[in-house]
Design an enzyme around this catalytic site. Structure first.
Site, short mmCIF file in Angstrom:
data_model
loop_
_atom_site.label_atom_id
_atom_site.label_comp_id
_atom_site.label_asym_id
_atom_site.label_seq_id
_atom_site.Cartn_x
_atom_site.Cartn_y
_atom_site.Cartn_z
N CYS A 53 49.85 14.32 104.11
CA CYS A 53 49.46 12.91 103.97
C CYS A 53 47.99 12.71 104.34
O CYS A 53 47.61 12.78 105.52
CB CYS A 53 50.36 12.05 104.87
SG CYS A 53 49.85 10.33 105.00
N CYS A 56 47.21 9.72 106.65
CA CYS A 56 47.64 10.02 108.03
C CYS A 56 46.51 10.68 108.81
O CYS A 56 46.30 10.40 110.00
CB CYS A 56 48.85 10.94 108.03
SG CYS A 56 50.34 10.24 107.26
#
Length: 308
Positions: A53, A56
């Site tokens: 991700c 993230c």
């Protein structure tokens, strides 16, 4: 290294905590202890993330920074949903990054997506209230007060301590660069400006410190102002003399006089030397700061001339 920072230490500030005390990973098996039980004492935020991700990777460092700045008032628990998907599924997490805040064993707030630091700070403040300035902010405040009082050594120590707490902090880097500029160490000032973190290169404090350094370097090449005054008295339209006098007056602390000379020059001939007077005024205003009274009045007077 011999410089104005000297040998005295200002310390590391008060109320600091280590990352291990407030930031750690959790699993499905330890979630109840790490989050639910712990949230009975202090708020706990859970960062659901995964190695693949991209957002993230942007959000997690911001969460860590803001949580550390809260100095123990809140904890951050990180959960890799690739390894431990069960809790995220129970909370119906649809996308990551997803952040949930827990108090008294229950989720009370949250958000999804990578928010900027200011919004993350607001999120934390809603949970724990205002935790006051961070150690870096405290040191920056001390540095600014010392700089205003003319104590360059103490100011440099304070800004240096702030940089230790938050490497690359734009305000701290700019403050330390100003200390070197005012001490005449222009090379060290320029090197210090290079320490700013990538996202802080356009910060207002950095721009102001760069402008102050540029002005100091220009002013260092000027001599006695009496000759410049004599030239202007003989020829009021001697633009180069007015330009140099403005730099000299600024270096001596007469900001109002410096701005006056450039405004007079610009009013006589706006296009002289590729609008050098206007450009130098802009550099003055950048160095003084957007809220400085002389900046505000100078910009109004410049606009009046430009649009008359």
């Amino acid at each position: 290294m011999s410089d104005i920072m000297g040998q005295n230490s200002l310390g590391n500030g008060s109320g600091t905590v280590s990352p291990a005390e407030v930031i750690f990973d959790t699993t499905t098996q330890t979630f109840a202890t790490d989050v639910l039980d712990a949230s009975m004492q202090v708020p706990v935020i859970v960062d659901f993330w995964a190695p693949w991700c991209g957002p993230c990777k942007q959000l997690t460092p911001i969460l860590e920074k803001v949580v550390l700045a809260a100095r123990g008032a809140i904890r951050l628990v990180k959960m890799n949903i690739d390894d431990y998907p069960e809790v995220a599924q129970q909370l119906r997490v649809q996308s990551i990054p997803a952040v949930f805040a827990f108090k008294n064993g229950k989720p009370v707030d949250g958000f999804m997506g990578a928010l900027p630091e200011s919004q993350v700070r607001d999120f934390i403040t809603r949970l724990v209230g205002d935790v006051g300035p961070t150690p870096a902010e405290e040191m920056i405040g001390l540095g600014l007060a010392s700089l205003q009082a003319g104590d360059l050594a103490r100011a440099a120590q304070a800004f240096g301590a702030a940089i230790q707490h938050e490497p690359g902090n734009p305000s701290a880097v700019a403050g330390l660069a100003r200390c070197y500029t005012e001490s005449g160490d222009f090379e060290r000032a320029r090197q210090t400006l290079g320490l700013v973190r990538p996202d802080g290169k356009n910060h207002a404090d950095i721009k102001a410190a760069e402008a102050a350094l540029s002005l100091a370097e220009k002013s260092a090449e000027l001599g006695d102002t009496s000759e410049l005054l004599a030239r202007i008295e003989q020829n009021p339209k001697d633009h180069q003399a007015r330009f140099d006098l403005a730099l000299a007056l600024n270096a001596m602390g007469d900001r109002e006089g410096a701005v006056d000379q450039l405004l007079i020059s610009f009013e006589y001939d706006r296009k002289w030397n590729d609008e050098a007077a206007r450009k130098q005024l802009v550099e003055f205003f950048d160095a003084y700061g957007p809220k400085d009274e002389i900046t505000l009045s100078g910009r109004r007077r410049l606009s009046s001339i430009m649009f008359s």
